[in-house]
Design a protein around this motif. Structure first.
Motif, PDB file in Angstrom:
ATOM      1  N   LEU A  73      54.822  12.657  52.161  1.00 27.76           N
ATOM      2  CA  LEU A  73      55.573  13.235  53.280  1.00 27.76           C
ATOM      3  C   LEU A  73      54.720  13.235  54.558  1.00 27.76           C
ATOM      4  O   LEU A  73      55.200  12.892  55.638  1.00 27.76           O
ATOM      5  N   GLU A 101      56.483  23.182  60.123  1.00 25.13           N
ATOM      6  CA  GLU A 101      57.767  22.958  59.430  1.00 25.13           C
ATOM      7  C   GLU A 101      57.522  22.336  58.046  1.00 25.13           C
ATOM      8  O   GLU A 101      58.136  22.725  57.054  1.00 25.13           O
ATOM      9  N   TYR A 102      56.637  21.356  58.005  1.00 25.19           N
ATOM     10  CA  TYR A 102      56.366  20.661  56.750  1.00 25.19           C
ATOM     11  C   TYR A 102      55.656  21.586  55.756  1.00 25.19           C
ATOM     12  O   TYR A 102      55.841  21.452  54.547  1.00 25.19           O
ATOM     13  N   LEU A 152      58.473  23.429  54.133  1.00 26.83           N
ATOM     14  CA  LEU A 152      59.242  22.558  53.230  1.00 26.83           C
ATOM     15  C   LEU A 152      58.467  22.287  51.938  1.00 26.83           C
ATOM     16  O   LEU A 152      59.028  22.318  50.849  1.00 26.83           O
ATOM     17  N   VAL A 153      57.162  22.034  52.067  1.00 30.05           N
ATOM     18  CA  VAL A 153      56.367  21.693  50.889  1.00 30.05           C
ATOM     19  C   VAL A 153      56.221  22.889  49.958  1.00 30.05           C
ATOM     20  O   VAL A 153      56.331  22.757  48.737  1.00 30.05           O
ATOM     21  N   ARG A 182      58.279  25.254  49.503  1.00 31.42           N
ATOM     22  CA  ARG A 182      59.539  25.397  48.762  1.00 31.42           C
ATOM     23  C   ARG A 182      59.699  24.290  47.725  1.00 31.42           C
ATOM     24  O   ARG A 182      60.189  24.523  46.622  1.00 31.42           O
ATOM     25  N   MET A 183      59.285  23.075  48.091  1.00 37.12           N
ATOM     26  CA  MET A 183      59.350  21.958  47.151  1.00 37.12           C
ATOM     27  C   MET A 183      58.563  22.270  45.882  1.00 37.12           C
ATOM     28  O   MET A 183      58.935  21.852  44.784  1.00 37.12           O
ATOM     29  N   THR A 230      69.152  26.449  52.540  1.00 34.86           N
ATOM     30  CA  THR A 230      68.578  27.256  53.621  1.00 34.86           C
ATOM     31  C   THR A 230      67.428  26.457  54.195  1.00 34.86           C
ATOM     32  O   THR A 230      66.425  26.251  53.505  1.00 34.86           O
ATOM     33  N   VAL A 231      67.570  25.978  55.409  1.00 34.85           N
ATOM     34  CA  VAL A 231      66.464  25.248  56.038  1.00 34.85           C
ATOM     35  C   VAL A 231      66.231  25.788  57.438  1.00 34.85           C
ATOM     36  O   VAL A 231      67.155  26.313  58.075  1.00 34.85           O
ATOM     37  N   GLY A 232      64.993  25.652  57.917  1.00 35.70           N
ATOM     38  CA  GLY A 232      64.657  26.114  59.256  1.00 35.70           C
ATOM     39  C   GLY A 232      65.346  25.254  60.302  1.00 35.70           C
ATOM     40  O   GLY A 232      66.001  25.740  61.206  1.00 35.70           O
ATOM     41  N   ALA A 253      64.469  18.692  58.366  1.00 35.88           N
ATOM     42  CA  ALA A 253      64.634  18.614  56.906  1.00 35.88           C
ATOM     43  C   ALA A 253      65.240  17.272  56.509  1.00 35.88           C
ATOM     44  O   ALA A 253      64.789  16.635  55.547  1.00 35.88           O
ATOM     45  N   ALA A 283      62.670  14.631  56.700  1.00 34.44           N
ATOM     46  CA  ALA A 283      61.716  14.742  55.591  1.00 34.44           C
ATOM     47  C   ALA A 283      62.307  14.149  54.310  1.00 34.44           C
ATOM     48  O   ALA A 283      61.613  13.478  53.545  1.00 34.44           O
ATOM     49  N   LEU A 330      62.787  17.697  43.612  1.00 29.30           N
ATOM     50  CA  LEU A 330      61.889  18.186  44.664  1.00 29.30           C
ATOM     51  C   LEU A 330      62.653  18.434  45.971  1.00 29.30           C
ATOM     52  O   LEU A 330      62.440  19.443  46.648  1.00 29.30           O
ATOM     53  N   ARG A 335      64.938  21.520  45.977  1.00 30.06           N
ATOM     54  CA  ARG A 335      64.148  22.744  46.162  1.00 30.06           C
ATOM     55  C   ARG A 335      63.658  22.870  47.599  1.00 30.06           C
ATOM     56  O   ARG A 335      63.626  23.955  48.173  1.00 30.06           O
ATOM     57  N   MET A 336      63.262  21.725  48.170  1.00 28.68           N
ATOM     58  CA  MET A 336      62.798  21.721  49.557  1.00 28.68           C
ATOM     59  C   MET A 336      63.877  22.277  50.484  1.00 28.68           C
ATOM     60  O   MET A 336      63.588  22.931  51.495  1.00 28.68           O
ATOM     61  N   LEU A 337      65.141  21.987  50.148  1.00 27.75           N
ATOM     62  CA  LEU A 337      66.257  22.442  50.977  1.00 27.75           C
ATOM     63  C   LEU A 337      66.679  23.871  50.625  1.00 27.75           C
ATOM     64  O   LEU A 337      67.651  24.380  51.178  1.00 27.75           O
ATOM     65  N   GLY A 338      65.949  24.473  49.699  1.00 26.06           N
ATOM     66  CA  GLY A 338      66.262  25.862  49.354  1.00 26.06           C
ATOM     67  C   GLY A 338      67.499  26.005  48.486  1.00 26.06           C
ATOM     68  O   GLY A 338      68.138  27.056  48.485  1.00 26.06           O
TER      69      GLY A 338
END
Lengths: 212, 212
Positions: free
Chosen positions: A173, A195-196, A199-200, A202-203, B159-161, B166, B169, B199, B202-205
């Motif tokens: 990423l 931001e990354y 995201l990571v 949460r990943m 849920t993303v910022g 996102a 990514a 992955l 999960r990254m996207l919540g």
């Protein structure tokens, strides 16, 4: 398209460990030439001209085009390994370590996107022995990330299916930022890193997202 | 290093929509040559030789090296847009759509890693008008992913910022597979796609990870 831009980062900022300044100027000229036309289509004459030097002056510092690529590639990998190691060493726990590592790794690939493209995409042009040195640095970086992901899983902070694949995704990423990031991108390198980092974490299934 | 490998994918599998077979053979020879030496260091003579054809025969199908790169690049982007659109159209909800899209997108970049490298890394060599066509396809792909991420957020599934970051990514993770994936990689393209599907959700919540 020739000549080193006076607006961009200066050679002494990019490679503070390299001496003398002429060698750094050649490394920057190499980066700009390789990024523009690719390693194989670039001649030492092109690079010398971009640096405002003679081909003979280039050979004083680098015996070949491959030696120049190696200097750029090794230095880039060493810088990244150092920032990743520092993030891990300074963090109190694996979640903070991953966040800080991703923030710095991503920001480096955004801020140094032209160098990073050469470092990441021209690897296969390195002669075998030099390739081995760089491959060893890459293994160190990958091991560092895999270890911290595995520690986070052992501590119950992360939940991942496969630590090796997750570690690779974390690095991937950040590396890909070099491909698409430009000086006109909406987020600054630090904003993108932040931001990354979210995201990571949460990943990796981190329950909470600690501040950095 | 010359000649098209008989073990790898065959031109008719890679570009079923292109006719005649000689044009497909030239596209494969172009991919192999550009991936090996870069676009700028490759001549039409090199490509014709790799395809086992004369330079004159190349010009029957492609008026220039740039036209050949454009055919490769446009086809690659169209294939990716099609598979992404199908994943979204066939899914019952945004979470399933994202999982299926990431699985197929990642698997494509792994299975077609040599084509994907040319498609992703030689973009800037395209002449302006052709670049515009490809840039428009890229915007369509990005918009598709951003829309499905936004729909997932609106439905309370994600849920993303920042949906734009996102979405980028998500794509970035899949694109970078082309850089590091080889035929000796531990996971098959489908296995990697499945891991990346987990992955990314999960990254996207995403609270749950629906099966595909």
């Amino acid at each position: 398209m020739s000549g080193i831009s006076s607006a961009g980062p200066q050679p002494a900022d990019l490679w503070p460990e390299v001496q003398p300044d002429a060698a750094r100027r050649l490394m920057l000229a190499g980066v700009e030439s390789f990024a523009r036309r690719g390693y194989h289509a670039t001649t030492t004459r092109d690079i010398a001209a971009t640096a405002g030097m003679s081909p003979a002056a280039l050979y004083v510092h680098f015996p070949s085009k491959a030696a120049l690529l190696f200097a750029i590639s090794r230095s880039g990998h060493e810088q990244v390994l150092t920032l990743a190691q520092q993030a891990v060493d300074e963090a109190a726990d694996p979640a903070t370590a991953v966040r800080d590592l991703v923030e710095r790794f991503t920001a480096w690939h955004a801020r140094r996107h032209t160098i990073a493209r050469v470092v990441q995409y021209e690897l296969e042009a390195l002669p075998e022995q030099q390739y081995g040195v760089v491959a060893s640095l890459r293994k160190d970086i990958e091991r560092l990330v895999r270890d911290v992901v595995e520690r986070g899983c052992a501590d119950g902070l992360f939940t991942v299916g496969d630590a090796g694949t997750a570690a690779r995704a974390v690095l991937s990423l950040g590396v890909d930022v070099a491909r698409w990031y430009t000086d006109r991108s909406r987020l600054t390198p630090e904003e993108l890193g932040s931001e990354y980092g979210d995201l990571v974490l949460r990943m990796l299934g981190a329950a909470t997202t600690p501040g950095s």
